[in-house]
Design an enzyme around this catalytic site. Structure first.
Site, PDB file in Angstrom:
ATOM      1  N   SER A  95       0.833  -1.198   0.080  1.00 12.31           N
ATOM      2  CA  SER A  95       0.061  -0.016   0.122  1.00 12.31           C
ATOM      3  C   SER A  95       0.951   1.266  -0.200  1.00 12.31           C
ATOM      4  CB  SER A  95      -0.849   0.085   1.263  1.00 12.31           C
ATOM      5  OG  SER A  95      -0.090   0.205   2.327  1.00 12.31           O
ATOM      6  N   LEU A 109      -3.126   1.578   7.287  1.00 11.57           N
ATOM      7  CA  LEU A 109      -3.572   2.612   6.392  1.00 11.57           C
ATOM      8  C   LEU A 109      -3.224   2.441   5.029  1.00 11.57           C
ATOM      9  CD1 LEU A 109      -3.504   5.613   8.785  1.00 11.57           C
ATOM     10  CD2 LEU A 109      -5.612   4.342   8.075  1.00 11.57           C
ATOM     11  N   HIS A 120       3.624  -4.801   2.671  1.00 12.53           N
ATOM     12  CA  HIS A 120       3.178  -5.491   4.037  1.00 12.53           C
ATOM     13  C   HIS A 120       3.466  -7.012   4.323  1.00 12.53           C
ATOM     14  CE1 HIS A 120       0.243  -2.467   5.251  1.00 12.53           C
ATOM     15  NE2 HIS A 120       0.195  -2.168   3.867  1.00 12.53           N
ATOM     16  N   LEU A 122       5.317 -10.558   1.835  1.00 10.24           N
ATOM     17  CA  LEU A 122       5.550 -11.574   1.134  1.00 10.24           C
ATOM     18  C   LEU A 122       5.374 -12.996   1.347  1.00 10.24           C
ATOM     19  CD1 LEU A 122       8.687 -11.397  -1.412  1.00 10.24           C
ATOM     20  CD2 LEU A 122       8.005 -13.632  -0.418  1.00 10.24           C
ATOM     21  N   TYR A 166      16.272 -10.013   2.406  1.00 12.95           N
ATOM     22  CA  TYR A 166      16.004  -8.609   1.775  1.00 12.95           C
ATOM     23  C   TYR A 166      17.066  -7.894   1.391  1.00 12.95           C
ATOM     24  CZ  TYR A 166      11.296  -9.640   2.990  1.00 12.95           C
ATOM     25  OH  TYR A 166      10.033 -10.118   2.881  1.00 12.95           O
TER      26      TYR A 166
END
Length: 205
Positions: A95, A109, A120, A122, A166
């Site tokens: 988002s 939000l 948010h 994976l 990451y």
């Protein structure tokens, strides 16, 4: 045409050759592998994969079913699903966020005027883990974000043991995240996706 379908690197990797029926007529078969934005109708499949992937490790899910539906209604264009023969095997849900760092409010939000994409979650289905699918999906997702004119960077929060994964995907650690979930603490990570005007001009974005 969706934004994803216009991008060559997000089209199906390959298609199976049509099979012949006993009568000699060709029948439709599903793509062997394809990437597309998720829809609210995919929410249950998403949650089933996420629940199995996270509850056994941390005892909770980043997004619950109603939150998955919430984001897939508000900003489906910031999600990406990997389907094999019509079955969801991996996904990302994001988002927009409008601040420099993530806060507790970022968990629920979507800020339409924001320039940061908050990733948010994976998750990869348990039957296809250890095949590099998470890295491949993240690479395709970041390529897609580079073609969105409003996206400047991608943000995520992860537990310490996931930081090396990451980092291999190109993210840099920003330090401890102020967001907490129960007793869990997180590292906040960032990946720049701006400065790709040449790619946008020459990729059909």
């Amino acid at each position: 045409m969706s934004a994803l379908s216009a991008l060559p690197f997000l089209k199906p990797v390959h298609l199976r050759s049509p099979r012949s029926s006993p009568g000699g007529q060709r029948r439709h078969t599903l793509p062997a592998s394809e990437f597309r934005c998720l829809s609210p109708e995919d929410a249950v499949s998403v949650f089933e994969i996420e629940r199995e992937a996270f509850i056994s490790v941390s005892g909770d899910c980043p997004l619950h079913l109603d939150e998955i539906r919430h984001f897939l209604n508000l900003c489906p264009e910031l999600s990406l699903g990997w389907f094999e023969e019509g079955r969801l095997v991996a996904f990302i849900i994001g988002s927009l966020w409008d601040q420099e760092r993530l806060s507790q409010a970022a968990l629920t939000l979507h800020k339409p005027q924001g320039s940061a994409v908050h990733i948010h979650v994976l998750a990869v289905h348990r039957t296809v883990r250890q095949q590099g699918k998470g890295s491949i999906l993240m690479w395709r997702y970041l390529q897609y974000l580079r073609c969105l004119p409003f996206a400047r960077r991608a943000l995520l929060m992860c537990e310490h043991f996931l930081v090396p994964f990451y980092q291999k995907c190109g993210f840099q650690a920003l330090g401890p995240c102020e967001v907490t979930v129960g007793d869990l603490a997180f590292v906040e990570m960032q990946h720049s996706v701006q400065g790709h005007a040449f790619m946008r001009r020459n990729s059909g974005c």
